[in-house]
Design an enzyme around this catalytic site. Sequence first.
Site, PDB file in Angstrom:
ATOM      1  CB  SER A 153      -0.897   0.006   1.237  1.00 46.27           C
ATOM      2  OG  SER A 153      -1.635   1.200   1.265  1.00 46.27           O
ATOM      3  CE  LYS A 189      -1.152   7.069   0.773  1.00 46.82           C
ATOM      4  NZ  LYS A 189       0.038   6.809   1.594  1.00 46.82           N
ATOM      5  CB  CYS A 227      -0.575   4.922   9.351  1.00 48.50           C
ATOM      6  SG  CYS A 227       0.439   6.200   8.576  1.00 48.50           S
ATOM      7  CG  ASN A 286       2.208   0.444   8.225  1.00 54.74           C
ATOM      8  OD1 ASN A 286       3.018   1.083   7.552  1.00 54.74           O
ATOM      9  ND2 ASN A 286       0.908   0.634   8.132  1.00 54.74           N
TER      10      ASN A 286
HETATM   11  C1  LIG Z   1       5.853   6.078   0.408  1.00 47.53           C
HETATM   12  C2  LIG Z   1       5.118   5.062   1.241  1.00 47.53           C
HETATM   13  C3  LIG Z   1       3.748   5.190   1.445  1.00 47.53           C
HETATM   14  C4  LIG Z   1       3.058   4.242   2.216  1.00 47.53           C
HETATM   15  N1  LIG Z   1       1.701   4.360   2.377  1.00 47.53           N
HETATM   16  C5  LIG Z   1       1.025   3.415   3.079  1.00 47.53           C
HETATM   17  C6  LIG Z   1      -0.401   3.477   3.194  1.00 47.53           C
HETATM   18  O1  LIG Z   1      -1.068   4.366   2.651  1.00 47.53           O
HETATM   19  N2  LIG Z   1      -1.019   2.511   3.942  1.00 47.53           N
HETATM   20  C7  LIG Z   1      -0.323   1.474   4.532  1.00 47.53           C
HETATM   21  O2  LIG Z   1      -0.940   0.617   5.183  1.00 47.53           O
HETATM   22  N3  LIG Z   1       1.023   1.375   4.395  1.00 47.53           N
HETATM   23  C8  LIG Z   1       1.704   2.317   3.689  1.00 47.53           C
HETATM   24  N4  LIG Z   1       3.064   2.206   3.541  1.00 47.53           N
HETATM   25  C9  LIG Z   1       3.769   1.029   4.108  1.00 47.53           C
HETATM   26  C10 LIG Z   1       4.012  -0.046   3.011  1.00 47.53           C
HETATM   27  O3  LIG Z   1       2.789  -0.508   2.484  1.00 47.53           O
HETATM   28  C11 LIG Z   1       4.822  -1.223   3.556  1.00 47.53           C
HETATM   29  O4  LIG Z   1       4.077  -1.877   4.558  1.00 47.53           O
HETATM   30  C12 LIG Z   1       6.171  -0.788   4.141  1.00 47.53           C
HETATM   31  O5  LIG Z   1       6.762   0.193   3.316  1.00 47.53           O
HETATM   32  C13 LIG Z   1       7.144  -1.954   4.311  1.00 47.53           C
HETATM   33  O6  LIG Z   1       7.409  -2.597   3.083  1.00 47.53           O
HETATM   34  P1  LIG Z   1       8.685  -2.271   2.144  1.00 47.53           P
HETATM   35  O7  LIG Z   1       9.909  -2.350   3.015  1.00 47.53           O
HETATM   36  O8  LIG Z   1       8.629  -3.317   1.068  1.00 47.53           O
HETATM   37  O9  LIG Z   1       8.491  -0.884   1.604  1.00 47.53           O
HETATM   38  C14 LIG Z   1       3.772   3.154   2.791  1.00 47.53           C
HETATM   39  C15 LIG Z   1       5.147   3.036   2.570  1.00 47.53           C
HETATM   40  C16 LIG Z   1       5.835   3.962   1.815  1.00 47.53           C
HETATM   41  C17 LIG Z   1       7.320   3.775   1.588  1.00 47.53           C
END
Ligand SMILES: Cc1cc2nc3c(=O)[nH]c(=O)nc-3n(C[C@H](O)[C@H](O)[C@H](O)COP(=O)(O)O)c2cc1C
Length: 303
Positions: free
Chosen positions: A21, A45, A129, A191
């Site tokens: 997300s 998102k 979040c 998260n």
């Molecule tokens: C730019 C950005 C925006 C994010 N927005 C959301 C969001 O709207 N809702 C949510 O549950 N997680 C959000 N996340 C968390 C990601 O979905 C994910 O759980 C987290 O980045 C860990 O995974 P990764 O290391 O592969 O990025 C966001 C992460 C990033 C980097």
Amino acid sequence: MKTAVRIREDLELKNPIITASGTAAYGEELSEFLDLSVLGGFVTKGLSIRPKRGNPTPRIAETPCGMINSIGLENVGIPVFLKEKLPYLNQFSTPVVVNFFGETEDDYVIAAEMLSIEGIAALEMNVSCPNIKRGGIEFGKDPESLHTLVKKVREVTKKPLIVKLPPLVTDIVVIARAAVSAGADVLTCCNTFPAMVIDENLRRPLLGNVTGGLSGPAIKPVVLKLVRDVSQSVHVPIIASGGASTYRDVIQFLLAGATAVEIGSESLRNPLCFLEIIKGIEEYMERFRMHSVSEITGTLEIV
Ligand SMILES: Cc1cc2nc3c(=O)[nH]c(=O)nc-3n(C[C@H](O)[C@H](O)[C@H](O)COP(=O)(O)O)c2cc1C
């Protein structure tokens, strides 16, 4: 298909790879790089019942082996999403998972009702979040509040309900059990980690919001352990989220007990990583003569 995984009886993904997300918005930009139909699932998102403006800029900073963001859940709001974004995503043969959040219990319940329509395969509840003042992690860190909230949402939707957990809590297993006993079908673990970056010359935080959430390879070993802890304590599928950037990371998450894996930060660096990771999983399965991803999930050997 050999790489298919089942999230609930009524929801099969063609492979275990899902967007995380907030890192692929509503799909338009990512689809310039690849056909979204190759993905196991697409997570949107985070959406709220009304449009939301995010946090002050800067909202993103790089860190060693990762990144920190404080977007603040900026989004178009559910009504605009349903009218303008969902039809676009539904062109692809990929299940659409809608991530949603609210400031109050009622917000979550109303959002879940609005999203329980055709064209949406599952709901991912964000109770974790670190970047908003109200809602979000306030619900996810307290097992009783979480149980009450998930139960209320469960009552209004028959869609597969995924609860996305916060990583930094006293005991994630207690939080996971609270979500499952209230009716969660699946858990996303997890998260971003609350974090901050400081510019020592300016003596200021780099993010406009002061703090943000850490993601990327830096958190992977920690999330790997959380995934294992959670998968050993509940009997629902786990979606791993946190630092996966190669097929090897994905296999490790599956071995630790995940059924599927979300890819976030890495896709911002290399949007084609999804194709490379899916190919890597197929080759791994060939190499070990596997016929199903279930031959990997939770099969970590402790000698
Ligand atoms: C730019 C950005 C925006 C994010 N927005 C959301 C969001 O709207 N809702 C949510 O549950 N997680 C959000 N996340 C968390 C990601 O979905 C994910 O759980 C987290 O980045 C860990 O995974 P990764 O290391 O592969 O990025 C966001 C992460 C990033 C980097």
